[in-house]
Write a protein that holds these residues in place. Structure first.
Motif, PDB file in Angstrom:
ATOM      1  N   ALA A  41       0.837  -1.202   0.000  1.00 10.20           N
ATOM      2  CA  ALA A  41       0.000   0.000   0.000  1.00 10.20           C
ATOM      3  C   ALA A  41       0.873   1.254   0.000  1.00 10.20           C
ATOM      4  O   ALA A  41       0.537   2.249  -0.643  1.00 10.20           O
ATOM      5  CB  ALA A  41      -0.937  -0.011   1.205  1.00 10.20           C
ATOM      6  N   GLU A  42       2.010   1.200   0.686  1.00  2.82           N
ATOM      7  CA  GLU A  42       2.901   2.357   0.758  1.00  2.82           C
ATOM      8  C   GLU A  42       3.537   2.659  -0.603  1.00  2.82           C
ATOM      9  O   GLU A  42       3.604   3.805  -1.029  1.00  2.82           O
ATOM     10  CB  GLU A  42       3.997   2.137   1.807  1.00  2.82           C
ATOM     11  CG  GLU A  42       3.489   2.108   3.244  1.00  2.82           C
ATOM     12  CD  GLU A  42       2.877   0.767   3.627  1.00  2.82           C
ATOM     13  OE1 GLU A  42       3.205  -0.275   2.988  1.00  2.82           O
ATOM     14  OE2 GLU A  42       2.047   0.744   4.544  1.00  2.82           O
ATOM     15  N   THR A  43       4.025   1.616  -1.293  1.00  2.00           N
ATOM     16  CA  THR A  43       4.650   1.861  -2.594  1.00  2.00           C
ATOM     17  C   THR A  43       3.626   2.295  -3.630  1.00  2.00           C
ATOM     18  O   THR A  43       3.917   3.114  -4.491  1.00  2.00           O
ATOM     19  CB  THR A  43       5.412   0.608  -3.097  1.00  2.00           C
ATOM     20  OG1 THR A  43       4.527  -0.503  -3.128  1.00  2.00           O
ATOM     21  CG2 THR A  43       6.603   0.304  -2.226  1.00  2.00           C
ATOM     22  N   TYR A  44       2.406   1.769  -3.550  1.00  2.00           N
ATOM     23  CA  TYR A  44       1.353   2.209  -4.458  1.00  2.00           C
ATOM     24  C   TYR A  44       1.026   3.678  -4.222  1.00  2.00           C
ATOM     25  O   TYR A  44       0.880   4.458  -5.154  1.00  2.00           O
ATOM     26  CB  TYR A  44       0.093   1.353  -4.301  1.00  2.00           C
ATOM     27  CG  TYR A  44      -1.012   1.750  -5.241  1.00  2.00           C
ATOM     28  CD1 TYR A  44      -1.060   1.218  -6.515  1.00  2.00           C
ATOM     29  CD2 TYR A  44      -1.999   2.660  -4.860  1.00  2.00           C
ATOM     30  CE1 TYR A  44      -2.059   1.586  -7.401  1.00  2.00           C
ATOM     31  CE2 TYR A  44      -2.997   3.031  -5.734  1.00  2.00           C
ATOM     32  CZ  TYR A  44      -3.027   2.493  -7.005  1.00  2.00           C
ATOM     33  OH  TYR A  44      -4.011   2.858  -7.884  1.00  2.00           O
ATOM     34  N   ASP A  53      -7.782   5.604   2.128  1.00  2.00           N
ATOM     35  CA  ASP A  53      -8.109   4.306   2.717  1.00  2.00           C
ATOM     36  C   ASP A  53      -8.318   3.226   1.657  1.00  2.00           C
ATOM     37  O   ASP A  53      -8.227   2.047   1.949  1.00  2.00           O
ATOM     38  CB  ASP A  53      -9.373   4.417   3.571  1.00  2.00           C
ATOM     39  CG  ASP A  53      -9.122   5.259   4.814  1.00  2.00           C
ATOM     40  OD1 ASP A  53      -7.953   5.338   5.245  1.00  2.00           O
ATOM     41  OD2 ASP A  53     -10.095   5.830   5.334  1.00  2.00           O
ATOM     42  N   ASN A  54      -8.632   3.625   0.436  1.00  2.00           N
ATOM     43  CA  ASN A  54      -8.899   2.665  -0.632  1.00  2.00           C
ATOM     44  C   ASN A  54      -7.668   2.378  -1.481  1.00  2.00           C
ATOM     45  O   ASN A  54      -7.782   2.008  -2.634  1.00  2.00           O
ATOM     46  CB  ASN A  54     -10.032   3.169  -1.527  1.00  2.00           C
ATOM     47  CG  ASN A  54     -11.354   3.158  -0.799  1.00  2.00           C
ATOM     48  OD1 ASN A  54     -11.563   2.344   0.095  1.00  2.00           O
ATOM     49  ND2 ASN A  54     -12.233   4.065  -1.154  1.00  2.00           N
ATOM     50  N   THR A  55      -6.493   2.559  -0.920  1.00  2.00           N
ATOM     51  CA  THR A  55      -5.262   2.282  -1.653  1.00  2.00           C
ATOM     52  C   THR A  55      -5.080   0.781  -1.766  1.00  2.00           C
ATOM     53  O   THR A  55      -4.995   0.087  -0.758  1.00  2.00           O
ATOM     54  CB  THR A  55      -4.043   2.901  -0.930  1.00  2.00           C
ATOM     55  OG1 THR A  55      -4.262   4.301  -0.800  1.00  2.00           O
ATOM     56  CG2 THR A  55      -2.775   2.661  -1.701  1.00  2.00           C
ATOM     57  N   PRO A  56      -5.025   0.243  -3.000  1.00  2.00           N
ATOM     58  CA  PRO A  56      -4.872  -1.201  -3.147  1.00  2.00           C
ATOM     59  C   PRO A  56      -3.430  -1.641  -2.903  1.00  2.00           C
ATOM     60  O   PRO A  56      -2.509  -0.839  -2.929  1.00  2.00           O
ATOM     61  CB  PRO A  56      -5.264  -1.450  -4.607  1.00  2.00           C
ATOM     62  CG  PRO A  56      -4.950  -0.182  -5.296  1.00  2.00           C
ATOM     63  CD  PRO A  56      -5.175   0.910  -4.293  1.00  2.00           C
ATOM     64  N   CYS A  57      -3.275  -2.920  -2.643  1.00  2.00           N
ATOM     65  CA  CYS A  57      -1.942  -3.505  -2.538  1.00  2.00           C
ATOM     66  C   CYS A  57      -1.925  -4.777  -3.370  1.00  2.00           C
ATOM     67  O   CYS A  57      -2.953  -5.227  -3.856  1.00  2.00           O
ATOM     68  CB  CYS A  57      -1.566  -3.768  -1.095  1.00  2.00           C
ATOM     69  SG  CYS A  57      -2.679  -4.901  -0.258  1.00  2.00           S
ATOM     70  N   GLY A  58      -0.741  -5.353  -3.518  1.00  2.00           N
ATOM     71  CA  GLY A  58      -0.586  -6.535  -4.352  1.00  2.00           C
ATOM     72  C   GLY A  58      -1.233  -7.770  -3.772  1.00  2.00           C
ATOM     73  O   GLY A  58      -1.674  -7.803  -2.622  1.00  2.00           O
ATOM     74  N   MET A  59      -1.281  -8.822  -4.579  1.00  2.00           N
ATOM     75  CA  MET A  59      -1.923 -10.072  -4.189  1.00  2.00           C
ATOM     76  C   MET A  59      -1.195 -10.758  -3.026  1.00  2.00           C
ATOM     77  O   MET A  59      -1.814 -11.502  -2.279  1.00  2.00           O
ATOM     78  CB  MET A  59      -1.942 -11.041  -5.374  1.00  2.00           C
ATOM     79  CG  MET A  59      -2.639 -10.504  -6.572  1.00  2.00           C
ATOM     80  SD  MET A  59      -4.394 -10.526  -6.273  1.00  2.00           S
ATOM     81  CE  MET A  59      -4.995 -10.262  -7.907  1.00  2.00           C
TER      82      MET A  59
END
Length: 132
Positions: A41-44, A53-59
């Motif tokens: 989420a931080e790198t995105y 709050d809706n920041t996606p992260c990887g699988m």
């Protein structure tokens, strides 16, 4: 070299001596899929300047269940890039192919372009050394 890329290149009669296609397609695909799996989420948030709050992260990371959102966004991006590249390539290379400007003559192809290029350079070199 991947066997499938060689097979496809052979079927469509593309002469890609320096393997530009596998390098760019394979590397681009690997980069897109790697982002889908390993993004936190931080790198995105750093990449797109969004830290909501809706920041996606990887699988690989379970942050808020939005990993699929990132997957489908990257899939849409991949489809768009492939479509754009295909249309731009067809727009450039199809007219050149119709005009017969994409291939060398049969004799040059059989003997090898290097022979003709080196012979031409040597001829120019010898001609330039002549005293007029």
């Amino acid at each position: 070299k991947q066997w499938y890329q060689r097979r496809v290149r052979g079927q469509v009669s593309v002469d890609d001596v320096s393997d530009v296609s596998p390098i760019h397609i394979g590397g681009g695909l690997a980069g897109i899929l790697t982002a889908v799996v390993f993004t936190t989420a931080e790198t995105y948030a750093l990449a797109v300047l969004d830290s909501g709050d809706n920041t996606p992260c990887g699988m690989l990371y379970i942050c808020n269940g939005l990993g699929w959102k990132l997957f489908f966004a990257n899939l849409a991006f991949l489809i768009t890039v492939v479509a754009w590249s295909t249309l731009a390539g067809l727009g450039i290379f199809l007219p050149l192919n119709i005009m017969g400007l994409l291939r060398v003559d049969k004799m040059t192809e059989d003997v090898g372009l290097d022979f003709f290029t080196i012979t031409a350079v040597e001829t120019i070199d010898q001609f330039s050394k002549r005293k007029l």
